[in-house]
Design a protein around this motif. Sequence first.
Motif, short mmCIF file in Angstrom:
data_model
loop_
_atom_site.label_atom_id
_atom_site.label_comp_id
_atom_site.label_asym_id
_atom_site.label_seq_id
_atom_site.Cartn_x
_atom_site.Cartn_y
_atom_site.Cartn_z
N ARG A 39 11.70 -2.69 2.95
CA ARG A 39 10.31 -2.28 3.15
C ARG A 39 9.87 -2.51 4.59
NH1 ARG A 39 7.06 1.64 2.03
NH2 ARG A 39 4.87 1.08 1.70
N ALA A 40 10.40 -3.56 5.22
CA ALA A 40 10.06 -3.83 6.62
C ALA A 40 10.47 -2.64 7.50
CB ALA A 40 10.74 -5.11 7.10
N ARG A 41 11.66 -2.12 7.22
CA ARG A 41 12.11 -0.95 8.00
C ARG A 41 11.20 0.25 7.76
NH1 ARG A 41 18.48 -1.91 6.54
NH2 ARG A 41 18.81 -3.60 8.02
N GLU A 42 10.81 0.44 6.50
CA GLU A 42 9.96 1.59 6.17
C GLU A 42 8.60 1.52 6.86
OE1 GLU A 42 11.83 2.34 1.69
OE2 GLU A 42 9.79 1.55 1.91
N VAL A 43 7.96 0.35 6.81
CA VAL A 43 6.61 0.27 7.37
C VAL A 43 6.62 0.41 8.88
CG1 VAL A 43 5.65 -1.01 5.42
CG2 VAL A 43 6.59 -2.28 7.38
N VAL A 44 7.69 -0.04 9.52
CA VAL A 44 7.79 0.16 10.96
C VAL A 44 8.02 1.64 11.28
CG1 VAL A 44 9.21 -0.34 13.01
CG2 VAL A 44 8.41 -2.21 11.54
N ARG A 45 8.81 2.30 10.41
CA ARG A 45 9.00 3.74 10.57
C ARG A 45 7.66 4.48 10.41
NH1 ARG A 45 14.12 4.02 8.02
NH2 ARG A 45 13.02 4.08 6.05
N LEU A 46 6.80 3.93 9.57
CA LEU A 46 5.47 4.54 9.37
C LEU A 46 4.52 4.28 10.55
CD1 LEU A 46 4.99 3.73 5.58
CD2 LEU A 46 5.11 6.03 6.57
N GLY A 47 4.94 3.40 11.46
CA GLY A 47 4.13 3.20 12.66
C GLY A 47 3.57 1.80 12.85
N ALA B 182 0.85 -1.20 0.00
CA ALA B 182 0.00 0.00 0.00
C ALA B 182 0.88 1.25 0.00
CB ALA B 182 -0.91 0.00 1.22
N ASP B 183 0.31 2.32 -0.48
CA ASP B 183 0.98 3.61 -0.41
C ASP B 183 1.36 3.96 1.03
OD1 ASP B 183 1.09 4.75 -2.97
OD2 ASP B 183 0.29 6.62 -2.17
N ASP B 184 2.45 4.68 1.19
CA ASP B 184 2.83 5.13 2.54
C ASP B 184 1.70 5.91 3.20
OD1 ASP B 184 5.23 3.91 2.05
OD2 ASP B 184 6.43 5.75 2.10
N ASP B 185 1.00 6.72 2.43
CA ASP B 185 -0.11 7.51 2.98
C ASP B 185 -1.21 6.62 3.53
OD1 ASP B 185 1.25 9.76 2.24
OD2 ASP B 185 -0.06 10.28 0.56
N ALA C 121 -3.93 4.43 8.36
CA ALA C 121 -4.37 3.32 9.23
C ALA C 121 -3.74 3.44 10.61
CB ALA C 121 -4.01 1.98 8.59
N VAL C 122 -2.46 3.81 10.65
CA VAL C 122 -1.76 3.96 11.92
C VAL C 122 -2.40 5.08 12.75
CG1 VAL C 122 0.42 4.73 12.98
CG2 VAL C 122 0.45 3.00 11.15
N ALA C 123 -2.74 6.17 12.10
CA ALA C 123 -3.36 7.30 12.82
C ALA C 123 -4.68 6.88 13.45
CB ALA C 123 -3.56 8.48 11.87
N VAL C 124 -5.48 6.13 12.69
CA VAL C 124 -6.77 5.67 13.23
C VAL C 124 -6.53 4.67 14.37
CG1 VAL C 124 -8.83 4.31 12.68
CG2 VAL C 124 -8.10 6.15 11.15
N PRO D 119 5.93 -5.12 20.72
CA PRO D 119 5.93 -3.81 21.38
C PRO D 119 4.52 -3.42 21.78
CG PRO D 119 7.10 -3.73 19.27
CD PRO D 119 6.48 -5.08 19.37
N TRP D 120 3.58 -3.70 20.88
CA TRP D 120 2.21 -3.28 21.11
C TRP D 120 1.64 -3.90 22.37
CZ3 TRP D 120 -2.61 -5.71 21.11
CH2 TRP D 120 -3.69 -4.85 21.03
N VAL D 121 1.97 -5.18 22.59
CA VAL D 121 1.51 -5.86 23.79
C VAL D 121 2.30 -5.36 24.99
CG1 VAL D 121 1.29 -8.09 24.94
CG2 VAL D 121 0.74 -7.89 22.51
N ARG D 122 3.59 -5.13 24.79
CA ARG D 122 4.45 -4.69 25.89
C ARG D 122 4.01 -3.33 26.43
NH1 ARG D 122 10.10 -5.44 23.79
NH2 ARG D 122 9.64 -3.42 22.89
N GLN D 123 3.41 -2.52 25.52
CA GLN D 123 2.98 -1.19 25.95
C GLN D 123 1.76 -1.23 26.87
OE1 GLN D 123 2.52 0.87 22.22
NE2 GLN D 123 4.67 0.53 21.74
N GLY D 124 1.33 -2.41 27.24
CA GLY D 124 0.23 -2.50 28.19
C GLY D 124 -1.13 -2.42 27.54
N ARG D 125 -1.17 -2.72 26.23
CA ARG D 125 -2.48 -2.69 25.58
C ARG D 125 -2.77 -4.06 24.96
NH1 ARG D 125 -1.72 1.44 21.22
NH2 ARG D 125 0.44 0.85 21.44
#
Lengths: 247, 247
Positions: free
Chosen positions: A119-127, A87-90, A95-98, A216-222
Motif C-alpha cells: 500500500r505504501a508503494r500505491e499511495v506514493v504512486r498516487l502522489g 481511503a479510496d484511491d480516488d 487530495a493530491v490534486a488540490v 522530496p517535498w522539501v527538497r523541491q524547494g517548497r
Amino acid sequence: MKLQLALDVATLDEALVVSRAAAEYVDILELGSTLIKNEGTAAISAIKATHPGTTVLADMKTAEAGGLEAGLAFAAGADLVTVLDGADDDTIAAAVAVARSHGKGVVADMITARELVARAREVVRLGAEFCEIHAGPDGEAPRGWSIRAVIEAGRQSEVPFSVAGGVDLESIGDVARSGAVVAVVGTAVTAAPDPRAAARGLRVAVDTTIVGGEVPWVRQGRPHGIPSGPGPAPARPDRLADRAPSS
Amino acid sequence: MKLQLALDVATLDEALVVSRAAAEYVDILELGSTLIKNEGTAAISAIKATHPGTTVLADMKTAEAGGLEAGLAFAAGADLVTVLDGADDDTIAAAVAVARSHGKGVVADMITARELVARAREVVRLGAEFCEIHAGPDGEAPRGWSIRAVIEAGRQSEVPFSVAGGVDLESIGDVARSGAVVAVVGTAVTAAPDPRAAARGLRVAVDTTIVGGEVPWVRQGRPHGIPSGPGPAPARPDRLADRAPSS
C-alpha cells in the motif's frame, strides 16, 4: 532526515505551550487529528500564525472528501495534510490534486494498512510525498509493529517514509539510520517535564546521527508552502538544507 | 429502521440551515467528519443545543486515541460517535469503554474495510452498536460497492448495519427491506432545492415501507444519551418507538 513534532494534545492552548517551547528545534509542526477535531481548522491557522517559518502538517487523516478536506486545511495555513492509506484511491488522488494546485503536499498515514509495503508503494504512486508509518514501543505498537519492524517495512517499500510512535532519544538514531525522511516525535516532547529541553536533545541527536533520506517535498524547494521556485531562504537554513544521505 | 441525516457540509452555518429545516423528520442528526474537522467539537454542542431531543451522531472517524476522542465528542453533546473499522481493536475497545461509561454508543464506520463481512462481525464483537457501510450510486461507490452489494454484505454479516451513500427516495425502500437498522441520507437532503420537503418525503417513504431492523442502542432505552432505564418519553414517540421488523 527532518524532525517532526506531533502536537498530540486536545486543546489549542496546550498545543501552543508546547509549540512555543519546542518549535525552534523542529522542521515540521504537526497538529494531531484529535486537536483538529476538537478545535477545528482555526487551530491550524493559529499554529501557522505563531510559527510562520515552520512547515505545518495537519493530520487530517482524511478518509473521504479528499479534495474538500485538503482544501480547508491548506486554506487555513497547512503546508502538508495527511490522508488515510485506507481511503479510496480516488480520495487520495483528489487530495493530491488540490495540494498540487496550492503548491503543497499530501502525506499518506498508514495507520489502517494491513499490507504495509504494497500500500505504501500505491499511495506514493498516487502522489503522496511520503508515508507515515506508525510504530510503538514493544507490546504497545499498533498490530505489533515495533520500530524495528517498521524500519524494515519502510526499507522494503523503497518509497519515502516517516516513522511515528514511540520515537524518543533512544530510538531516533535507529530511525535516522533506517533511511526515514522524517522522524515524528510526540510524547517524548509533549509529555516531557521540559518540552524545550527534550526537543533540543532530539535535534542534537538528529544532527549528530547518520542522517536518513530527504523529504522530496522539501527538497523541491517548497519547505514552507512556497508554491514554486527556490523562493526566499528557509528560516533555518542550517537545518533545512539538503544533506547527502550517508551509507 | 431509523432515518439518519448526514450534515455533510463544511460549516456550522450551513449545517444549521439544513438541520433546522429537516430535523423534525429524522431520528439521528449526523455531523460529518469534514464539518467536525473544520469547526471543532463546538459544532457538536451547537447542533445538540439546537436539537436537544434528537440523537446526535458525531462522525469522528477515529483512527487512534479512541477513548480520548470519544470522550471529547460525548462531552460536547454527542450520543453516538464513529470509530473507523481500520482502527486497532484496542482503539475501538477504548472508545466503547468510554461510551459505556457515558451511557452512549459507538458506531463502526466501515469505509476502510477490505473484508467487509468479517470485519463487521469483529467490530460488533468489540462493542460497536452497529456498522455503517458506505455504498454509492453505480460507478461512484467506494470500491464499487453498489447499494445492492452493500445490502448483501450487511445480510451476510448478520450484525446490525446502516447504509450510507447514494440513499435517496428511489433506493430507501430497498435499504429498509434489507434489514438495515438505519438509512443514512446526505445529499438527497442537503443538496435538495428544498431540504425540508426532501426530508419529509424520505420520512414518509420510511414510515410506509416494510421496515428494517432496529437499532439495539435505541431499543435499549437510551435514544438520546439517557444513561439507563426507560427515562423520559422520547420527543417523537411515533417515530422512536420500537417497530417489529417485518420479514
